[in-house]
Design a protein around this motif. Structure first.
Motif, PDB file in Angstrom:
ATOM      1  N   SER A  28      27.212  58.524  97.121  1.00  0.00           N
ATOM      2  CA  SER A  28      28.212  57.534  96.734  1.00  0.00           C
ATOM      3  C   SER A  28      29.077  58.032  95.581  1.00  0.00           C
ATOM      4  O   SER A  28      30.301  57.869  95.585  1.00  0.00           O
ATOM      5  CB  SER A  28      27.517  56.226  96.352  1.00  0.00           C
ATOM      6  N   ARG A  29      28.432  58.676  94.599  1.00  0.00           N
ATOM      7  CA  ARG A  29      29.185  59.157  93.422  1.00  0.00           C
ATOM      8  C   ARG A  29      30.182  60.237  93.819  1.00  0.00           C
ATOM      9  O   ARG A  29      31.345  60.204  93.393  1.00  0.00           O
ATOM     10  CB  ARG A  29      28.208  59.686  92.371  1.00  0.00           C
ATOM     11  N   SER A  32      33.124  58.704  95.644  1.00  0.00           N
ATOM     12  CA  SER A  32      33.979  57.973  94.705  1.00  0.00           C
ATOM     13  C   SER A  32      34.835  58.940  93.898  1.00  0.00           C
ATOM     14  O   SER A  32      36.026  58.687  93.649  1.00  0.00           O
ATOM     15  CB  SER A  32      33.123  57.114  93.773  1.00  0.00           C
ATOM     16  N   GLU A  33      34.246  60.059  93.480  1.00  0.00           N
ATOM     17  CA  GLU A  33      34.999  61.069  92.741  1.00  0.00           C
ATOM     18  C   GLU A  33      36.102  61.672  93.600  1.00  0.00           C
ATOM     19  O   GLU A  33      37.211  61.935  93.112  1.00  0.00           O
ATOM     20  CB  GLU A  33      34.048  62.163  92.249  1.00  0.00           C
ATOM     21  N   GLU A  35      37.641  60.169  96.141  1.00  0.00           N
ATOM     22  CA  GLU A  35      38.697  59.160  96.270  1.00  0.00           C
ATOM     23  C   GLU A  35      39.531  59.063  95.004  1.00  0.00           C
ATOM     24  O   GLU A  35      40.770  58.927  95.069  1.00  0.00           O
ATOM     25  CB  GLU A  35      38.065  57.803  96.607  1.00  0.00           C
ATOM     26  N   ALA A  36      38.877  59.164  93.849  1.00  0.00           N
ATOM     27  CA  ALA A  36      39.607  59.105  92.584  1.00  0.00           C
ATOM     28  C   ALA A  36      40.520  60.312  92.429  1.00  0.00           C
ATOM     29  O   ALA A  36      41.665  60.197  91.957  1.00  0.00           O
ATOM     30  CB  ALA A  36      38.615  59.035  91.420  1.00  0.00           C
ATOM     31  N   ARG A  41      41.923  55.449  98.951  1.00  0.00           N
ATOM     32  CA  ARG A  41      40.637  54.996  99.461  1.00  0.00           C
ATOM     33  C   ARG A  41      40.420  55.590 100.840  1.00  0.00           C
ATOM     34  O   ARG A  41      41.252  55.444 101.735  1.00  0.00           O
ATOM     35  CB  ARG A  41      40.610  53.465  99.539  1.00  0.00           C
ATOM     36  N   ARG A  45      33.320  50.311 103.311  1.00  0.00           N
ATOM     37  CA  ARG A  45      31.872  50.227 103.437  1.00  0.00           C
ATOM     38  C   ARG A  45      31.442  48.776 103.626  1.00  0.00           C
ATOM     39  O   ARG A  45      31.886  47.897 102.899  1.00  0.00           O
ATOM     40  CB  ARG A  45      31.195  50.820 102.201  1.00  0.00           C
TER      41      ARG A  45
END
Length: 302
Positions: A28-29, A32-33, A35-36, A41, A45
């Motif tokens: 997940s991390r 997210s990184e 996507e950032a 996005r 989910r």
């Protein structure tokens, strides 16, 4: 990028976590990184599954080619194009893999000690690009694609039953006779409600009563040999049973046209030596095995 593809392939973060043997929090991390970093996005989910956004679909389509180029670069650096070494990832139908591909792999591996094979057996069509496979054995007519295909033989769609069942229930003479018979359907090859036959140069659907529907050819084969009913399978799947008298072919004159068998692989600009060596070894031998099996099968049926 590879982590994102694994999530797409498995359908969820938790499944990707299990396949990669890393904590789901790490999966997940990293996503997210990513996507950032992209400022977009990529995934939606839910409690049931993970789906790509429109931006995610475009991104995944682009990175597949990037990762393939990266894999080729790594292989080149490791000498994959000058000598046969590394892993070959392939897929084949279940019974075909067990009866033909497995024995050929057993012959090939001792000749190439630096090569490993990862064989995925499935009666479903597994996309080579999506699953990052090197080659596949395909049965049936192929759709247009960028893949390269080498035909190695053909297989028949045969209808058969045990002598015990036929002695008890009678021999079907025409396809319509199946209306009064019990049937066992392998759902990857036919529907439970109707089977197709060739009559007068055209195909037609004939209603059947499927007392048993299974998702594996071996299960249909076992049920038919046990006298449960008439089944429809491919000639190589029933070859052994027909030759030893466990099954008898029926309605032969109404068979559909044979299906071709192909070895299929991606059209790479530069093919790794391990894959070239495998194709050079397997293709002619598989062609010879299928030809011999067809001849033996025809002699036994006659």
């Amino acid at each position: 990028m590879q982590l994102l593809l694994k999530v797409v392939e498995t359908g969820s973060l938790s499944a990707a976590s299990r396949d990669l043997d890393i904590p789901i929090a790490t999966v997940s991390r990293h996503l997210s990184e990513l996507e950032a970093q992209l400022g977009a996005r990529l995934l939606v989910r839910s409690s049931r599954r993970t789906m790509l956004t429109e931006a995610g679909e475009a991104y995944v389509a682009s990175i597949r080619g990037i990762l393939d180029l990266l894999r080729q670069a790594e292989q080149a650096a490791a000498g994959a194009y000058s000598e046969a070494k590394g892993a070959i990832y392939m897929t084949a139908p279940v019974v075909m893999g067990r009866t033909h591909i497995g024995p050929l792999i057993a012959e090939f591996l001792p000749m190439h000690p630096e090569v490993d094979v990862r064989l995925q057996l499935s009666d479903k069509v597994i996309p080579l690009v999506d699953k990052q496979l090197d080659l596949a054995i395909r049965i049936g007519h192929l759709p247009d694609s960028t893949l390269i295909a080498s035909e190695v033989g053909s297989v028949r769609r045969v209808t058969c039953a045990s002598p015990l069942y036929l002695a008890r229930r009678g021999m079907p003479r025409v396809p319509d006779d199946l209306a009064v018979h019990d049937c066992v359907t392998f759902d990857n090859l036919a529907t439970p409600e109707a089977w197709r036959f060739m009559e007068g140069g055209t195909t037609r659907s004939v209603p059947v009563r499927s007392r048993l529907v299974v998702s594996a050819a071996e299960a249909a084969l076992d049920a038919a040999e046990a006298g449960l009913g008439i089944t429809r399978l491919l000639s190589y799947q029933v070859g052994d049973a027909v030759r030893r008298g466990g099954l008898e072919i029926v309605l032969e004159r109404y068979e559909l046209p044979a299906w071709p068998v192909h070895v299929v692989y991606q059209g790479l600009q530069r093919m790794p030596r391990r894959l070239a060596a495998f194709l050079e070894f397997v293709t002619p031998r598989l062609r010879a095995r299928l030809s011999e099996e067809a001849s033996s099968f025809d002699r036994r049926v006659v």
